[in-house]
Design a protein around this motif. Structure first.
Motif, PDB file in Angstrom:
ATOM      1  N   ARG A 109       0.810  -1.210   0.000  1.00 35.32           N
ATOM      2  CA  ARG A 109       0.000   0.000   0.000  1.00 35.32           C
ATOM      3  C   ARG A 109       0.854   1.276   0.000  1.00 35.32           C
ATOM      4  O   ARG A 109       0.320   2.379  -0.097  1.00 35.32           O
ATOM      5  CB  ARG A 109      -0.913   0.020   1.233  1.00 35.32           C
ATOM      6  CG  ARG A 109      -1.778  -1.208   1.384  1.00 35.32           C
ATOM      7  CD  ARG A 109      -2.800  -1.297   0.288  1.00 35.32           C
ATOM      8  NE  ARG A 109      -3.745  -0.188   0.333  1.00 35.32           N
ATOM      9  CZ  ARG A 109      -4.661   0.047  -0.596  1.00 35.32           C
ATOM     10  NH1 ARG A 109      -4.712  -0.721  -1.666  1.00 35.32           N
ATOM     11  NH2 ARG A 109      -5.487   1.062  -0.483  1.00 35.32           N
ATOM     12  N   ILE A 110       2.163   1.126   0.131  1.00 33.15           N
ATOM     13  CA  ILE A 110       3.053   2.283   0.193  1.00 33.15           C
ATOM     14  C   ILE A 110       3.482   2.654  -1.221  1.00 33.15           C
ATOM     15  O   ILE A 110       3.995   1.824  -1.969  1.00 33.15           O
ATOM     16  CB  ILE A 110       4.280   1.992   1.065  1.00 33.15           C
ATOM     17  CG1 ILE A 110       3.849   1.611   2.492  1.00 33.15           C
ATOM     18  CG2 ILE A 110       5.197   3.218   1.116  1.00 33.15           C
ATOM     19  CD1 ILE A 110       4.985   1.146   3.375  1.00 33.15           C
ATOM     20  N   THR A 111       3.300   3.922  -1.577  1.00 33.81           N
ATOM     21  CA  THR A 111       3.614   4.402  -2.927  1.00 33.81           C
ATOM     22  C   THR A 111       4.597   5.561  -2.861  1.00 33.81           C
ATOM     23  O   THR A 111       4.476   6.440  -1.998  1.00 33.81           O
ATOM     24  CB  THR A 111       2.333   4.877  -3.639  1.00 33.81           C
ATOM     25  OG1 THR A 111       1.391   3.804  -3.679  1.00 33.81           O
ATOM     26  CG2 THR A 111       2.643   5.353  -5.048  1.00 33.81           C
ATOM     27  N   THR A 112       5.561   5.558  -3.739  1.00 34.50           N
ATOM     28  CA  THR A 112       6.531   6.654  -3.818  1.00 34.50           C
ATOM     29  C   THR A 112       5.974   7.770  -4.688  1.00 34.50           C
ATOM     30  O   THR A 112       5.641   7.546  -5.855  1.00 34.50           O
ATOM     31  CB  THR A 112       7.863   6.163  -4.402  1.00 34.50           C
ATOM     32  OG1 THR A 112       8.405   5.142  -3.550  1.00 34.50           O
ATOM     33  CG2 THR A 112       8.860   7.312  -4.511  1.00 34.50           C
ATOM     34  N   THR A 113       5.864   8.952  -4.107  1.00 38.69           N
ATOM     35  CA  THR A 113       5.339  10.099  -4.848  1.00 38.69           C
ATOM     36  C   THR A 113       6.307  11.276  -4.877  1.00 38.69           C
ATOM     37  O   THR A 113       6.312  12.064  -5.822  1.00 38.69           O
ATOM     38  CB  THR A 113       4.028  10.599  -4.202  1.00 38.69           C
ATOM     39  OG1 THR A 113       4.275  10.974  -2.838  1.00 38.69           O
ATOM     40  CG2 THR A 113       2.949   9.526  -4.247  1.00 38.69           C
ATOM     41  N   PHE A 127       8.707  20.240  -2.243  1.00 39.51           N
ATOM     42  CA  PHE A 127       9.781  20.446  -3.217  1.00 39.51           C
ATOM     43  C   PHE A 127       9.235  20.775  -4.603  1.00 39.51           C
ATOM     44  O   PHE A 127       9.903  21.444  -5.394  1.00 39.51           O
ATOM     45  CB  PHE A 127      10.696  19.229  -3.272  1.00 39.51           C
ATOM     46  CG  PHE A 127      11.648  19.142  -2.113  1.00 39.51           C
ATOM     47  CD1 PHE A 127      12.666  20.079  -1.968  1.00 39.51           C
ATOM     48  CD2 PHE A 127      11.530  18.145  -1.165  1.00 39.51           C
ATOM     49  CE1 PHE A 127      13.548  20.016  -0.900  1.00 39.51           C
ATOM     50  CE2 PHE A 127      12.410  18.085  -0.086  1.00 39.51           C
ATOM     51  CZ  PHE A 127      13.419  19.018   0.053  1.00 39.51           C
ATOM     52  N   ASP A 128       8.021  20.315  -4.933  1.00 40.91           N
ATOM     53  CA  ASP A 128       7.397  20.700  -6.198  1.00 40.91           C
ATOM     54  C   ASP A 128       7.299  22.214  -6.311  1.00 40.91           C
ATOM     55  O   ASP A 128       7.520  22.797  -7.378  1.00 40.91           O
ATOM     56  CB  ASP A 128       5.972  20.134  -6.277  1.00 40.91           C
ATOM     57  CG  ASP A 128       5.942  18.725  -6.842  1.00 40.91           C
ATOM     58  OD1 ASP A 128       7.023  18.161  -7.106  1.00 40.91           O
ATOM     59  OD2 ASP A 128       4.839  18.176  -7.017  1.00 40.91           O
ATOM     60  N   LEU A 129       6.945  22.864  -5.201  1.00 38.57           N
ATOM     61  CA  LEU A 129       6.709  24.310  -5.218  1.00 38.57           C
ATOM     62  C   LEU A 129       7.980  25.110  -5.467  1.00 38.57           C
ATOM     63  O   LEU A 129       7.916  26.316  -5.714  1.00 38.57           O
ATOM     64  CB  LEU A 129       6.079  24.741  -3.889  1.00 38.57           C
ATOM     65  CG  LEU A 129       4.710  24.122  -3.572  1.00 38.57           C
ATOM     66  CD1 LEU A 129       4.198  24.642  -2.242  1.00 38.57           C
ATOM     67  CD2 LEU A 129       3.710  24.425  -4.682  1.00 38.57           C
ATOM     68  N   CYS A 130       9.128  24.450  -5.418  1.00 38.94           N
ATOM     69  CA  CYS A 130      10.393  25.142  -5.693  1.00 38.94           C
ATOM     70  C   CYS A 130      10.597  25.381  -7.189  1.00 38.94           C
ATOM     71  O   CYS A 130      11.387  26.255  -7.565  1.00 38.94           O
ATOM     72  CB  CYS A 130      11.573  24.326  -5.167  1.00 38.94           C
ATOM     73  SG  CYS A 130      11.566  24.073  -3.387  1.00 38.94           S
ATOM     74  N   ALA A 152       5.571  15.661  -7.555  1.00 37.93           N
ATOM     75  CA  ALA A 152       4.850  14.873  -6.556  1.00 37.93           C
ATOM     76  C   ALA A 152       3.346  15.131  -6.551  1.00 37.93           C
ATOM     77  O   ALA A 152       2.556  14.242  -6.212  1.00 37.93           O
ATOM     78  CB  ALA A 152       5.422  15.156  -5.168  1.00 37.93           C
ATOM     79  N   LEU A 153       2.937  16.350  -6.894  1.00 36.38           N
ATOM     80  CA  LEU A 153       1.537  16.739  -6.718  1.00 36.38           C
ATOM     81  C   LEU A 153       0.553  15.825  -7.449  1.00 36.38           C
ATOM     82  O   LEU A 153      -0.376  15.297  -6.818  1.00 36.38           O
ATOM     83  CB  LEU A 153       1.349  18.193  -7.151  1.00 36.38           C
ATOM     84  CG  LEU A 153      -0.021  18.815  -6.884  1.00 36.38           C
ATOM     85  CD1 LEU A 153      -0.360  18.743  -5.403  1.00 36.38           C
ATOM     86  CD2 LEU A 153      -0.054  20.261  -7.359  1.00 36.38           C
TER      87      LEU A 153
END
Length: 338
Positions: free
Chosen positions: A21-25, A30-33, A252-253
């Motif tokens: 159930r663990i997903t890497t996103t 950091f997206d906002l940078c 990531a978003l």
């Protein structure tokens, strides 16, 4: 959702029943940078530039040496709380780790201050902005560098706004270096000494951010290159860094939103009250997380109604979604989608 593959595997070791159930996103923060989100802080950036530009931003991270309270013993008191360490680590090994890290921090701290002095003298027409880490005090830097009129020691607002307005970012094992690279700014990573003496002491991913200098002299030469119009230095991340921070190759978003909707659909969630599975609630990982909740976080960021509305309007105008602000309080806000 995890920042990288390594974090995913670590969490799976604690929660084997949740492995699938663990997903890497990656991290939305950091997206906002990235440059496409610079408009979020355009007012703050304009204000900073009007007061200080042109400037070099130096971000410190020497809480073990220049703590906020001025208590030089704080570092050792905290690190020698044996209940904070894994039972697998031997007592003598803990002592060696603590003293080795402190010794390296003392060295890096002294060299970083000297570098600030040299940059202030080399670029008298630029402001040298010293932004201490939240764990540090401001007084040491202000007193040590007070003889230079172009040095400003300040910690206000969102660091990302300061990063975007700078001609150059200088850091030493600080995540601001990663933010600077993702923002498309020239970044100097100052790691005094050599790879052998620093083995195991550098902060993963952060120490790779920017062009690396191992001495004050080398740092000054690189600073000159990075500020030149012909500079075209491209960041190269190791594969190891990619396994720690997914944002280095993906945003990531959208991945995070997809996972949230997937879980909501699978569990037929129609309201915001979530209850964790009992296996997860009673796991060692969650006990550790609960112990961290409630600790004071030093931040100057403002989470306010005006900023939220401005962000929603900006997203809407750029075709990135939108919505209206519904319920609001200091700890959360409800956004109603368009």
């Amino acid at each position: 959702c995890t920042w990288g593959e390594r974090q995913k595997y670590l969490m799976a070791d604690y929660l084997p029943q949740m492995r699938e159930r663990i997903t890497t996103t990656g991290s939305i923060r950091f997206d906002l940078c990235r440059p496409e989100y610079a408009w979020l802080h355009q007012d703050e950036i304009a204000d900073i530039r009007s007061r200080f530009s042109p400037y070099i931003l130096m971000c410190t991270r020497f809480g073990s040496v220049a703590s906020m309270e001025g208590d030089i013993n704080k570092y050792f008191r905290q690190r020698f709380k044996m209940n904070k360490w894994s039972a697998d680590v031997e007592h003598d090994r803990i002592i060696d780790i603590v003293f080795t890290k402190w010794r390296q921090d003392i060295h890096d701290f002294a060299e970083f201050v000297v570098l600030a002095k040299e940059l202030a003298a080399l670029y008298p027409y630029k402001k040298i902005i010293i932004r201490p880490h939240p764990s540090e005090g401001l007084s040491f830097y202000a007193n040590a560098l007070r003889v230079f009129p172009n040095v400003v020691v300040i910690r206000e607002g969102n660091v990302l706004s300061w990063i975007r307005g700078a001609d150059l970012i200088v850091h030493s094992n600080c995540t601001t270096g990663i933010e600077g690279v993702l923002a498309g700014k020239p970044v100097l990573s100052f790691l005094p000494g050599n790879a052998q003496t620093r083995a195991g002491l550098n902060v993963e991913v952060a120490h790779e951010a920017g062009m690396v200098a191992h001495s004050v002299e080398e740092a000054l030469a690189i600073a000159e290159i990075l500020q030149s119009e012909s500079s075209s230095a491209a960041q190269v991340w190791t594969q190891h860094a990619h396994t720690i921070l997914h944002n280095l190759e993906n945003t990531a978003l959208p991945l995070t939103i997809d996972q949230i909707f997937r879980v909501a659909d699978e569990r037929n969630i129609t309201n915001s009250r979530l209850v964790l599975p009992s296996a997860l609630r009673n796991s060692p990982f969650m006990h550790r997380m609960k112990a961290m909740v409630g600790k004071t976080v030093n931040t100057d960021d403002q989470f306010d109604r005006v900023f939220i509305k401005k962000t929603l309007a900006g997203c809407r105008s750029r075709g990135q979604g939108g919505g209206t602000l519904g319920e609001f309080c200091p700890t959360f806000a409800v956004i109603n989608p368009d």
